[in-house]
Design an enzyme around this catalytic site. Structure first.
Site, PDB file in Angstrom:
ATOM      1  N   LYS A 177       5.013   4.746   3.980  1.00 40.50           N
ATOM      2  CA  LYS A 177       4.972   4.810   2.503  1.00 40.50           C
ATOM      3  C   LYS A 177       6.140   5.655   1.983  1.00 40.50           C
ATOM      4  CE  LYS A 177       0.015   3.975   2.524  1.00 40.50           C
ATOM      5  NZ  LYS A 177      -1.376   4.458   2.438  1.00 40.50           N
ATOM      6  N   GLN A 228      -4.368  10.163   1.700  1.00 39.40           N
ATOM      7  CA  GLN A 228      -4.593   9.220   2.815  1.00 39.40           C
ATOM      8  C   GLN A 228      -6.000   9.420   3.403  1.00 39.40           C
ATOM      9  OE1 GLN A 228      -2.388   6.812   3.566  1.00 39.40           O
ATOM     10  NE2 GLN A 228      -3.697   5.969   5.144  1.00 39.40           N
ATOM     11  N   ASP A 269      -3.982   4.257  -5.718  1.00 45.98           N
ATOM     12  CA  ASP A 269      -4.753   3.564  -4.683  1.00 45.98           C
ATOM     13  C   ASP A 269      -5.849   2.694  -5.300  1.00 45.98           C
ATOM     14  OD1 ASP A 269      -4.170   3.725  -1.949  1.00 45.98           O
ATOM     15  OD2 ASP A 269      -4.803   5.825  -1.839  1.00 45.98           O
TER      16      ASP A 269
HETATM   17  N1  GUN Z   1      -6.606   4.370   4.645  1.00 50.20           N
HETATM   18  C1  GUN Z   1      -6.595   3.062   4.993  1.00 50.20           C
HETATM   19  N2  GUN Z   1      -6.078   2.321   4.010  1.00 50.20           N
HETATM   20  C2  GUN Z   1      -5.733   3.169   3.010  1.00 50.20           C
HETATM   21  C3  GUN Z   1      -5.138   2.984   1.740  1.00 50.20           C
HETATM   22  O1  GUN Z   1      -4.819   1.876   1.277  1.00 50.20           O
HETATM   23  N3  GUN Z   1      -4.947   4.127   1.022  1.00 50.20           N
HETATM   24  C4  GUN Z   1      -5.302   5.351   1.477  1.00 50.20           C
HETATM   25  N4  GUN Z   1      -5.101   6.387   0.681  1.00 50.20           N
HETATM   26  N5  GUN Z   1      -5.865   5.547   2.645  1.00 50.20           N
HETATM   27  C5  GUN Z   1      -6.069   4.451   3.410  1.00 50.20           C
END
Ligand code: GUN
Length: 292
Positions: free
Chosen positions: A53, A97, A120
């Site tokens: 990211k 995350q 998100d």
């Molecule tokens: N863990 C697995 N997929 C995601 C996601 O799309 N965003 C976040 N913040 N954590 C995750």
């Protein structure tokens, strides 16, 4: 017949190219999009995802603010950081995350993120908005943040010209991150949607009905060739680590012989999740700065 392999990597690159221009334009108007990422603990997969990211932010000219916290971080400290980021005008999007280490309540943290910075799409207000909209037109008008993986799946289908309206779509998995929201989006696209989960009596009987099959189970190669019909379109959300490497929730080599189209792992849904996070970050920048 062997399936068309849908390249999420390629489609994600197209979306990123579009976004790079948008970011440059915003900057000429005095606004620099900013994304804050929070990584708590030492989960190896999470480190990889957050790293990807941050690299993508860099490529698109989005400023990133990374916060790496130790595994024994206490809830009040994490909430304090979220509060600071909510108030920081340089930060337009905040991503924490998941999963969080034991002892931290993810629901509480996600609820503390400002809904306007919730790139998100995990805040209950944004999830509730998604639930309350009837079709894509209403969703687009609301200018809300859609959760990244489900939105990435819809974009993969759209940009591969797979018809969703009237299609039988079967989602395997009922998580808040993928299964439930992708089912809502497919419904908004006018598909007939069925969700399978661990309580489903005869999963093959249901999955064989699918024109579009979304596998979001989190276990390797659960979807076998016997569980799909000829001409199905398969989207594999799984990322499972086996000694021989990464694999999805679908038995790719066998299922691709029956499918019309299928996503690979890696290089399918994963890059799309990241692209849609960047889409949301640019959207958040416009929303918070007032620059159209
Ligand atoms: N863990 C697995 N997929 C995601 C996601 O799309 N965003 C976040 N913040 N954590 C995750």
């Amino acid at each position: 017949m062997s399936a068309q392999v849908i390249s999420g990597t390629e489609i994600s690159k197209q979306i990123q190219a579009e976004l790079k221009d948008e970011v440059a334009q915003l900057k000429t108007r005095g606004v620099a999009p900013g994304l804050a990422t929070i990584l708590v603990g030492e989960d190896e997969a999470s480190k990889v995802y957050v790293g990807q990211k941050l690299k993508t932010c860099d490529r698109l000219g989005i400023t990133s603010f990374h916060h790496k916290l130790p595994p024994d971080t206490k809830e009040p400290d994490l909430l304090k950081l979220v509060d600071q980021l909510n108030k920081d005008p340089k930060v337009h999007g905040i991503l924490c995350q998941l999963p969080l280490p034991k002892g931290l309540n993810a629901d509480k943290i996600l609820l503390a993120i400002s809904p306007d910075k919730d790139v998100d799409g995990f805040h209950l207000l944004n999830m509730g908005k998604l639930l309350s909209k009837k079709n894509m037109k209403e969703i687009e008008e609301e200018k809300m943040y859609l959760p990244c993986t489900p939105h990435g799946i819809i974009q993969l289908l759209k940009r591969t010209n797979i018809p969703m309206s009237g299609a039988e779509a079967v989602v395997v998995g009922r998580s808040n991150i993928v299964g439930k929201p992708v089912a809502l989006l497919l419904m908004a696209e006018n598909a007939t949607v069925t969700i399978c989960h661990t309580g489903t009596r005869d999963m093959g009987e249901v999955t064989r009905r699918a024109d579009i099959l979304i596998a979001a189970i989190g276990k390797p190669k659960v979807i076998t060739a016997e569980m799909v019909k000829d001409g199905v379109v398969v989207i594999d959300v799984g990322v499972n680590r086996l000694p021989e490497g990464l694999c999805g929730d679908v038995d790719f080599n066998a299922v691709k012989e029956k499918a019309k189209a299928i996503t690979p792992v890696p290089g399918g849904v994963g890059p799309m999740t990241i692209a849609m996070l960047m889409v949301n970050t640019v959207k958040a920048t416009r929303k918070l700065s007032g620059v159209k």
